[in-house]
Design a protein around this motif. Structure first.
Motif, PDB file in Angstrom:
ATOM      1  N   LYS A  13       0.859  -1.144   0.140  1.00  0.00           N
ATOM      2  CA  LYS A  13       0.123   0.024   0.135  1.00  0.00           C
ATOM      3  C   LYS A  13       0.899   1.227   0.136  1.00  0.00           C
ATOM      4  O   LYS A  13       1.549   1.443   1.063  1.00  0.00           O
ATOM      5  N   ILE A  14       0.728   2.124  -0.942  1.00  0.00           N
ATOM      6  CA  ILE A  14       1.633   3.176  -1.290  1.00  0.00           C
ATOM      7  C   ILE A  14       0.667   4.469  -1.467  1.00  0.00           C
ATOM      8  O   ILE A  14      -0.041   4.526  -2.453  1.00  0.00           O
ATOM      9  N   VAL A  15       1.150   5.667  -0.592  1.00  0.00           N
ATOM     10  CA  VAL A  15       0.578   6.890  -1.201  1.00  0.00           C
ATOM     11  C   VAL A  15       1.636   7.640  -1.692  1.00  0.00           C
ATOM     12  O   VAL A  15       2.609   8.121  -0.710  1.00  0.00           O
ATOM     13  N   ARG A  16       1.829   8.106  -2.828  1.00  0.00           N
ATOM     14  CA  ARG A  16       2.853   8.931  -3.301  1.00  0.00           C
ATOM     15  C   ARG A  16       2.398  10.308  -3.031  1.00  0.00           C
ATOM     16  O   ARG A  16       1.552  10.871  -3.404  1.00  0.00           O
ATOM     17  N   THR A  17       3.273  11.248  -2.414  1.00  0.00           N
ATOM     18  CA  THR A  17       3.153  12.485  -2.059  1.00  0.00           C
ATOM     19  C   THR A  17       3.930  13.606  -2.496  1.00  0.00           C
ATOM     20  O   THR A  17       5.074  13.089  -2.696  1.00  0.00           O
ATOM     21  N   MET A  18       3.578  14.851  -2.728  1.00  0.00           N
ATOM     22  CA  MET A  18       4.541  16.067  -2.780  1.00  0.00           C
ATOM     23  C   MET A  18       4.136  17.065  -2.052  1.00  0.00           C
ATOM     24  O   MET A  18       3.247  17.906  -2.464  1.00  0.00           O
ATOM     25  N   PRO A  19       4.854  17.266  -0.754  1.00  0.00           N
ATOM     26  CA  PRO A  19       4.453  18.541  -0.102  1.00  0.00           C
ATOM     27  C   PRO A  19       5.516  19.445  -0.264  1.00  0.00           C
ATOM     28  O   PRO A  19       6.202  19.604  -1.453  1.00  0.00           O
ATOM     29  N   ASN A  20       5.326  20.745   0.492  1.00  0.00           N
ATOM     30  CA  ASN A  20       6.350  21.678   0.169  1.00  0.00           C
ATOM     31  C   ASN A  20       6.767  22.472   1.614  1.00  0.00           C
ATOM     32  O   ASN A  20       6.046  22.101   2.692  1.00  0.00           O
ATOM     33  N   THR A  21       7.731  23.060   1.625  1.00  0.00           N
ATOM     34  CA  THR A  21       8.337  23.630   2.747  1.00  0.00           C
ATOM     35  C   THR A  21       7.501  24.455   3.651  1.00  0.00           C
ATOM     36  O   THR A  21       7.616  24.563   4.863  1.00  0.00           O
ATOM     37  N   PRO A  22       6.587  25.283   3.083  1.00  0.00           N
ATOM     38  CA  PRO A  22       5.670  25.952   4.113  1.00  0.00           C
ATOM     39  C   PRO A  22       4.737  25.221   5.228  1.00  0.00           C
ATOM     40  O   PRO A  22       4.210  25.603   5.930  1.00  0.00           O
ATOM     41  N   ALA A  23       5.037  23.844   5.093  1.00  0.00           N
ATOM     42  CA  ALA A  23       4.565  23.088   5.978  1.00  0.00           C
ATOM     43  C   ALA A  23       5.096  23.354   7.512  1.00  0.00           C
ATOM     44  O   ALA A  23       4.491  22.922   8.422  1.00  0.00           O
ATOM     45  N   LEU A  24       6.167  23.835   7.484  1.00  0.00           N
ATOM     46  CA  LEU A  24       6.922  24.345   8.555  1.00  0.00           C
ATOM     47  C   LEU A  24       6.334  25.094   9.404  1.00  0.00           C
ATOM     48  O   LEU A  24       6.470  25.130  10.512  1.00  0.00           O
ATOM     49  N   VAL A  25       5.296  25.947   8.605  1.00  0.00           N
ATOM     50  CA  VAL A  25       4.710  26.912   9.466  1.00  0.00           C
ATOM     51  C   VAL A  25       3.061  26.630   9.448  1.00  0.00           C
ATOM     52  O   VAL A  25       2.276  27.499   9.322  1.00  0.00           O
ATOM     53  N   GLY A  26       2.847  25.327   8.926  1.00  0.00           N
ATOM     54  CA  GLY A  26       1.425  24.856   8.940  1.00  0.00           C
ATOM     55  C   GLY A  26       0.576  25.355   7.728  1.00  0.00           C
ATOM     56  O   GLY A  26      -0.675  25.394   7.741  1.00  0.00           O
ATOM     57  N   GLU A  27       1.266  25.792   6.619  1.00  0.00           N
ATOM     58  CA  GLU A  27       0.709  26.277   5.375  1.00  0.00           C
ATOM     59  C   GLU A  27       1.265  25.486   4.322  1.00  0.00           C
ATOM     60  O   GLU A  27       1.357  26.332   3.306  1.00  0.00           O
ATOM     61  N   GLY A  28       1.271  24.160   4.370  1.00  0.00           N
ATOM     62  CA  GLY A  28       1.917  23.428   3.269  1.00  0.00           C
ATOM     63  C   GLY A  28       0.671  23.262   2.211  1.00  0.00           C
ATOM     64  O   GLY A  28      -0.355  23.519   2.478  1.00  0.00           O
ATOM     65  N   MET A  29       1.245  22.707   0.956  1.00  0.00           N
ATOM     66  CA  MET A  29       0.257  22.303   0.058  1.00  0.00           C
ATOM     67  C   MET A  29       0.882  21.049  -0.512  1.00  0.00           C
ATOM     68  O   MET A  29       1.802  20.849  -0.958  1.00  0.00           O
ATOM     69  N   THR A  30      -0.141  19.856  -0.386  1.00  0.00           N
ATOM     70  CA  THR A  30       0.421  18.594  -0.682  1.00  0.00           C
ATOM     71  C   THR A  30      -0.601  18.058  -1.524  1.00  0.00           C
ATOM     72  O   THR A  30      -1.755  18.181  -1.402  1.00  0.00           O
ATOM     73  N   ALA A  31       0.092  17.354  -2.564  1.00  0.00           N
ATOM     74  CA  ALA A  31      -0.582  16.429  -3.442  1.00  0.00           C
ATOM     75  C   ALA A  31      -0.275  15.075  -3.130  1.00  0.00           C
ATOM     76  O   ALA A  31       0.567  14.402  -2.567  1.00  0.00           O
ATOM     77  N   ALA A  32      -1.545  14.168  -3.053  1.00  0.00           N
ATOM     78  CA  ALA A  32      -1.362  12.976  -2.697  1.00  0.00           C
ATOM     79  C   ALA A  32      -1.989  12.020  -3.847  1.00  0.00           C
ATOM     80  O   ALA A  32      -2.917  12.316  -4.475  1.00  0.00           O
ATOM     81  N   CYS A  33      -1.428  10.849  -4.197  1.00  0.00           N
ATOM     82  CA  CYS A  33      -1.624   9.988  -5.080  1.00  0.00           C
ATOM     83  C   CYS A  33      -1.444   8.434  -4.656  1.00  0.00           C
ATOM     84  O   CYS A  33      -0.464   7.942  -4.612  1.00  0.00           O
ATOM     85  N   PRO A  34      -2.371   7.796  -4.235  1.00  0.00           N
ATOM     86  CA  PRO A  34      -2.537   6.576  -3.433  1.00  0.00           C
ATOM     87  C   PRO A  34      -2.526   5.197  -4.834  1.00  0.00           C
ATOM     88  O   PRO A  34      -3.143   5.520  -5.848  1.00  0.00           O
ATOM     89  N   ASN A  35      -1.953   4.302  -4.543  1.00  0.00           N
ATOM     90  CA  ASN A  35      -1.959   3.364  -5.466  1.00  0.00           C
ATOM     91  C   ASN A  35      -3.345   2.350  -5.281  1.00  0.00           C
ATOM     92  O   ASN A  35      -4.019   2.595  -4.258  1.00  0.00           O
ATOM     93  N   GLN A  36      -3.469   1.186  -6.179  1.00  0.00           N
ATOM     94  CA  GLN A  36      -4.682   0.524  -6.014  1.00  0.00           C
ATOM     95  C   GLN A  36      -4.830  -0.349  -5.093  1.00  0.00           C
ATOM     96  O   GLN A  36      -6.002  -0.720  -4.576  1.00  0.00           O
ATOM     97  N   TYR A  37      -3.706  -0.714  -3.947  1.00  0.00           N
ATOM     98  CA  TYR A  37      -3.886  -1.217  -2.808  1.00  0.00           C
ATOM     99  C   TYR A  37      -4.540  -0.784  -1.621  1.00  0.00           C
ATOM    100  O   TYR A  37      -4.832  -1.027  -0.624  1.00  0.00           O
ATOM    101  N   VAL A  38      -4.479   0.839  -1.586  1.00  0.00           N
ATOM    102  CA  VAL A  38      -4.907   1.573  -0.656  1.00  0.00           C
ATOM    103  C   VAL A  38      -6.420   1.877  -0.646  1.00  0.00           C
ATOM    104  O   VAL A  38      -6.893   2.231  -1.712  1.00  0.00           O
ATOM    105  N   THR A  39      -6.911   1.113   0.559  1.00  0.00           N
ATOM    106  CA  THR A  39      -8.458   1.478   0.597  1.00  0.00           C
ATOM    107  C   THR A  39      -9.015   2.883   0.699  1.00  0.00           C
ATOM    108  O   THR A  39      -8.292   3.604   1.073  1.00  0.00           O
ATOM    109  N   GLU A  40     -10.350   3.134   0.504  1.00  0.00           N
ATOM    110  CA  GLU A  40     -10.801   4.339   0.793  1.00  0.00           C
ATOM    111  C   GLU A  40     -10.614   4.952   2.210  1.00  0.00           C
ATOM    112  O   GLU A  40     -10.344   6.009   2.377  1.00  0.00           O
TER     113      GLU A  40
END
Length: 264
Positions: free
Chosen positions: A112-139
């Motif tokens: 089960k893999i979720v590929r993500t791409m966050p960014n450094t504003p996460a350090l101040v709680g204002e990140g923007m993250t993309a997430a892409c799960p594979n077929q084995y990850v349930t809803e």
């Protein structure tokens, strides 16, 4: 442990901090592995989590495991833990260029893999993250991971074909914005403003402008036009930016960024 990390750098620390602040997972249910004693000591002091020098220990003890090492170390890190990864475990990746197909191939079994791409504003709680799960990850599992990722900013599910665009428009974008803020401050200093004050004015202008885009729902071009009075100061500045290729330079830079991401 509910959550494990292999690598405890800035992004891992940002994720830990957000999760703990939001009360999603307590520090005593988080473990971080790092070969650097300094890195382990830092996150232990900052967040109060368990730490180890052994990647396998973090992998074996966690329900969700975040691979937060540099992309060039992914293959080595996976090789060291793949035989102890369980079928009910969720792997979260943060690296550009490492596709779901590549990751599944390196693990050598259904994972089960979720590929993500966050960014450094996460350090101040204002990140923007993309997430892409594979077929084995349930809803249900996907929603749980999204709650974790949402603890340090906004998160959206995107198709994997857009991940390289995300790297360009979000993952690497803070560097472009920092450069712009620095240049704006330099110009203000040239006009006589003290350096610290120049940074505050420039940064707040960028922050407020971004908030207007997000909260008004207006097109950025419309918001720009609202600032540009006929024969005024702003339209003259816009004229010079267009003459110097401001938009074209930004577009070309982002295309180059996405191209490199695809090749990692």
């Amino acid at each position: 442990m509910k959550l494990g990390f292999i690598g405890t750098g800035n992004m891992a620390g940002a994720i830990m901090g957000g999760i703990i602040r939001e009360g999603l997972i307590s520090p005593d249910e988080i473990i971080g592995a790092d070969i650097s004693e300094t890195g382990r000591a830092r996150v232990k002091e900052q967040h109060g989590i368990h730490v180890t020098a052994d990647n396998r220990e973090a992998a074996e003890k966690s329900e969700v495991l975040v691979l937060s090492v540099k992309p060039q170390f992914y293959e080595e890190a996976i090789a060291g833990i793949r035989d102890c990864i369980r079928e009910d475990q969720i792997i979260v990746t943060l690296a550009p260029g490492k596709t779901l197909v590549w990751l599944e191939e390196k693990f050598g079994k259904p994972v089960k893999i979720v590929r993500t791409m966050p960014n450094t504003p996460a350090l101040v709680g204002e990140g923007m993250t993309a997430a892409c799960p594979n077929q084995y990850v349930t809803e249900e599992e996907k929603e749980y991971v999204l709650r974790i990722l949402g603890a340090f900013g906004k998160v959206e599910v995107v198709p994997e074909r857009l991940i390289d665009a995300v790297v360009a428009v979000s993952g690497s974008a803070p560097a472009y914005v920092f450069m712009m803020i620095e240049a704006m401050a330099d110009a203000a200093v040239a006009e006589g403003m003290p350096r610290a004050q120049a940074y505050e004015f420039a940064a707040q202008a960028v922050y407020g402008s971004a908030k207007m885009v997000l909260e008004t729902g207006k097109h950025p071009g419309e918001l720009k036009d609202m600032v540009c009075s006929p024969a005024g100061t702003t339209i003259e500045a816009i004229r010079v930016l267009e003459k110097e290729g401001f938009r074209s330079a930004l577009i070309e830079a982002m295309k180059a960024c996405a191209d490199v991401s695809r090749k990692l």
